[in-house]
Motif scaffolding. Sequence first.
Motif, PDB file in Angstrom:
ATOM      1  N   LEU A  67      35.821  13.045 -19.166  1.00  0.00           N
ATOM      2  CA  LEU A  67      36.679  12.296 -20.084  1.00  0.00           C
ATOM      3  C   LEU A  67      38.126  12.279 -19.589  1.00  0.00           C
ATOM      4  N   LEU A  68      38.589  13.390 -19.022  1.00  0.00           N
ATOM      5  CA  LEU A  68      39.942  13.420 -18.484  1.00  0.00           C
ATOM      6  C   LEU A  68      40.085  12.422 -17.345  1.00  0.00           C
ATOM      7  N   GLU A  69      39.127  12.412 -16.434  1.00  0.00           N
ATOM      8  CA  GLU A  69      39.201  11.476 -15.309  1.00  0.00           C
ATOM      9  C   GLU A  69      39.122  10.029 -15.787  1.00  0.00           C
ATOM     10  N   THR A  70      38.375   9.790 -16.841  1.00  0.00           N
ATOM     11  CA  THR A  70      38.297   8.439 -17.403  1.00  0.00           C
ATOM     12  C   THR A  70      39.635   8.038 -18.001  1.00  0.00           C
ATOM     13  N   LEU A  71      40.282   8.945 -18.716  1.00  0.00           N
ATOM     14  CA  LEU A  71      41.598   8.664 -19.276  1.00  0.00           C
ATOM     15  C   LEU A  71      42.615   8.391 -18.178  1.00  0.00           C
ATOM     16  N   LEU A  72      42.614   9.207 -17.133  1.00  0.00           N
ATOM     17  CA  LEU A  72      43.555   9.003 -16.034  1.00  0.00           C
ATOM     18  C   LEU A  72      43.275   7.689 -15.311  1.00  0.00           C
ATOM     19  N   PHE A  73      42.005   7.340 -15.179  1.00  0.00           N
ATOM     20  CA  PHE A  73      41.635   6.065 -14.562  1.00  0.00           C
ATOM     21  C   PHE A  73      42.187   4.899 -15.372  1.00  0.00           C
ATOM     22  N   LEU A  74      42.002   4.933 -16.687  1.00  0.00           N
ATOM     23  CA  LEU A  74      42.494   3.852 -17.539  1.00  0.00           C
ATOM     24  C   LEU A  74      44.018   3.754 -17.487  1.00  0.00           C
ATOM     25  N   ALA A  75      44.682   4.911 -17.473  1.00  0.00           N
ATOM     26  CA  ALA A  75      46.147   4.907 -17.421  1.00  0.00           C
ATOM     27  C   ALA A  75      46.654   4.308 -16.114  1.00  0.00           C
ATOM     28  N   GLU A  76      46.020   4.660 -14.999  1.00  0.00           N
ATOM     29  CA  GLU A  76      46.448   4.122 -13.714  1.00  0.00           C
ATOM     30  C   GLU A  76      46.102   2.641 -13.599  1.00  0.00           C
TER      31      GLU A  76
END
Length: 211
Positions: A67-76
């Motif tokens: 979930l953290l990597e998904t959030l960071l992906f969406l932010a980038e």
Amino acid sequence: MAAAPDQDNPPPRKLPRDARRSQLIEATIETMAQNGYARTTLTQVAKAAGLSHGLVNFHFQSKEGLLLETLLFLAEEYRQNWTEALAASGPSAPEELRALLEADFNPAICTPARLSAWCSFWGEAQSRPIYQERCGANDEEYNRRLEAICARMNAEHGYAVNPARAARVLRVVTEGVWLDMMTMTSPYDLTEAQATVMTAAAAFFPRHFTG
């Protein structure tokens, strides 16, 4: 006789590491859209991606990591979207402001699944400190650019708005339209979403935007 392997479209298990991670993140976005943050499981993500539970664990170790990597992906993805929109726009302040506001409704990032995923993250308190720590600088950069463009509208075109407040209102309206599109029973389309935000821009800069 077995069909020959498709060299251009390898099966999921044969994808390169980065491509497989992207595949899992996209599956997470879709799964969150259907189930929300708390009810998303690694098993569901693996099924949506067509991969094994073990492969999900191999790439992300835990649900929290995924979930953290998904959030960071969406932010980038969001940051790249608006910076590329500005780079492609004309040099004038009205052109840049229009490009920045329209970027939020790029069909590549403004999809029902992505909006639902963002809503899930926004509603989950435990994701906020991590987001601020890892992605807060992105938000600050966006806010500075938007405020600077509003200040240029004053300097170059004779307006007299408070740049910080105008930028804040435009940002809040854009976020509100995203929320509207996620929660309304009959959401409006991207064209109407853009028109709604441009109505807010017209309130500050009526000679350059229309409601």
